[in-house]
Design a protein around this motif. Structure first.
Motif, short mmCIF file in Angstrom:
data_model
loop_
_atom_site.label_atom_id
_atom_site.label_comp_id
_atom_site.label_asym_id
_atom_site.label_seq_id
_atom_site.Cartn_x
_atom_site.Cartn_y
_atom_site.Cartn_z
N ALA A 1 -13.93 -32.21 -16.00
CA ALA A 1 -12.38 -32.00 -16.00
C ALA A 1 -12.00 -30.88 -17.01
O ALA A 1 -11.35 -29.94 -16.38
N VAL A 2 -12.84 -30.91 -18.03
CA VAL A 2 -12.42 -29.76 -18.88
C VAL A 2 -12.88 -28.44 -18.24
O VAL A 2 -12.14 -27.46 -18.52
N SER B 1 -10.47 -27.29 -15.50
CA SER B 1 -9.35 -26.85 -15.85
C SER B 1 -9.44 -25.50 -16.56
O SER B 1 -8.36 -24.61 -16.47
N TRP B 2 -10.31 -25.25 -17.32
CA TRP B 2 -10.44 -24.09 -17.94
C TRP B 2 -10.83 -22.85 -17.01
O TRP B 2 -10.39 -21.66 -17.23
N SER C 1 -10.33 -22.72 -13.89
CA SER C 1 -9.24 -22.18 -12.74
C SER C 1 -8.04 -22.14 -13.20
O SER C 1 -7.33 -21.09 -13.27
N GLN C 2 -7.25 -23.30 -13.67
CA GLN C 2 -5.64 -23.10 -14.06
C GLN C 2 -5.58 -22.04 -15.20
O GLN C 2 -4.65 -21.18 -15.12
N SER C 3 -6.53 -22.09 -16.16
CA SER C 3 -6.28 -21.10 -17.23
C SER C 3 -6.31 -19.58 -16.81
O SER C 3 -5.53 -18.70 -17.17
#
Length: 258
Positions: A162-163, A166-167, A169-171
């Motif tokens: 999950a980390v 998130s880093w 894609s979204q970041s």
């Protein structure tokens, strides 16, 4: 063996679909195929490493570190090269990626030796019915899934991915989007070009590999749980640093660069 052989085909189909004209259903299918490719490759490879290094803890540390380094190097090189490739080839760059899956399959199929049975080592033999059943057995999978060791690892593995998700894609999406006036006080909210992000990620990869080399050779010197705790602490420190950098507009390079 046959499950691990599927992942290059799944990945190649996924990148071909990604190159097609944008369609929500196709994009969803590519994510499912990529997830299936990862599920069909990483667990068998880690199991292979666990069996091959069961006699030597120090060898296991070095081997797992190199496996992780190779995995992240592939991800990192792809991300770093993504900006220039997109600017040069646009959607055709996804088709180039399919060739990498073919190379990976060739390495797996003809470049990896079979692990011999260990005999007296207190682990299941490689050719045992438990590790290599002759038919599909739901009861065996139920035993594996209900194992306390699996349930102990599963939350950590899910959180780790999950980390990473998130880093990566979204970041990155927040970095490249058109800057919003609502977040003008946040340094990292948009306005970065693909090449700038590639350069930044390249520097981050160098630090990452230095960490792998350092900790991979210290499995005998430290408890593995201690190494994990240090890694979690480093992750929390990184998040705090990213938060501070994002809100450091006007602070000057002396505070931003560290």
């Amino acid at each position: 063996h046959w499950v691990a052989s599927l992942w290059p085909a799944l990945g190649a189909v996924a990148v071909h679909l990604t190159a097609a004209p944008p369609h929500l259903f196709l994009l969803g299918a590519t994510r499912l195929l990529d997830g299936a490719a990862a599920g069909a490759s990483i667990p068998p490879f880690l199991g292979y490493i666990a069996i091959a290094t069961s006699r030597d803890v120090e060898l296991r540390g070095r081997t797992v570190a190199r496996f992780e380094a190779a995995t992240i190097a592939g991800l990192g090189i792809g991300i770093v090269a993504a900006g220039p490739l997109w600017e040069a080839f646009a959607r055709f760059s996804f088709l180039l990626n399919a060739g990498l899956y073919a190379v990976s399959f060739a390495i797996y199929r003809w470049g990896v030796a079979e692990v011999a049975s260990h005999g007296h080592v207190p682990v299941a033999r490689v050719n045992s019915a438990e590790l290599r059943p002759t038919r599909f057995d739901f009861a065996r999978y139920r035993r594996v899934i209900s194992s306390p060791r699996v349930w102990l690892l599963a939350p950590t593995w899910i959180a780790l991915n999950a980390v990473i998700g998130s880093w990566t894609s979204q970041s990155i999406f927040q970095l490249v989007r058109v800057p919003s006036p609502r977040f003008a006080d946040q340094l990292l909210m948009g306005g970065f070009g693909p090449n700038q992000i590639s350069i930044g990620l390249g520097g981050a990869l160098l630090v990452f590999f230095a960490g792998l080399l350092f900790w991979g050779g210290r499995f005998k010197r430290y408890r593995r749980t201690s190494i994990i705790v240090i890694g979690i602490g480093g992750g929390l420190l990184m998040m705090g640093a990213a938060f501070g950098l994002n809100h450091s507009e006007g602070a000057g390079l002396l505070l931003q660069l560290p």
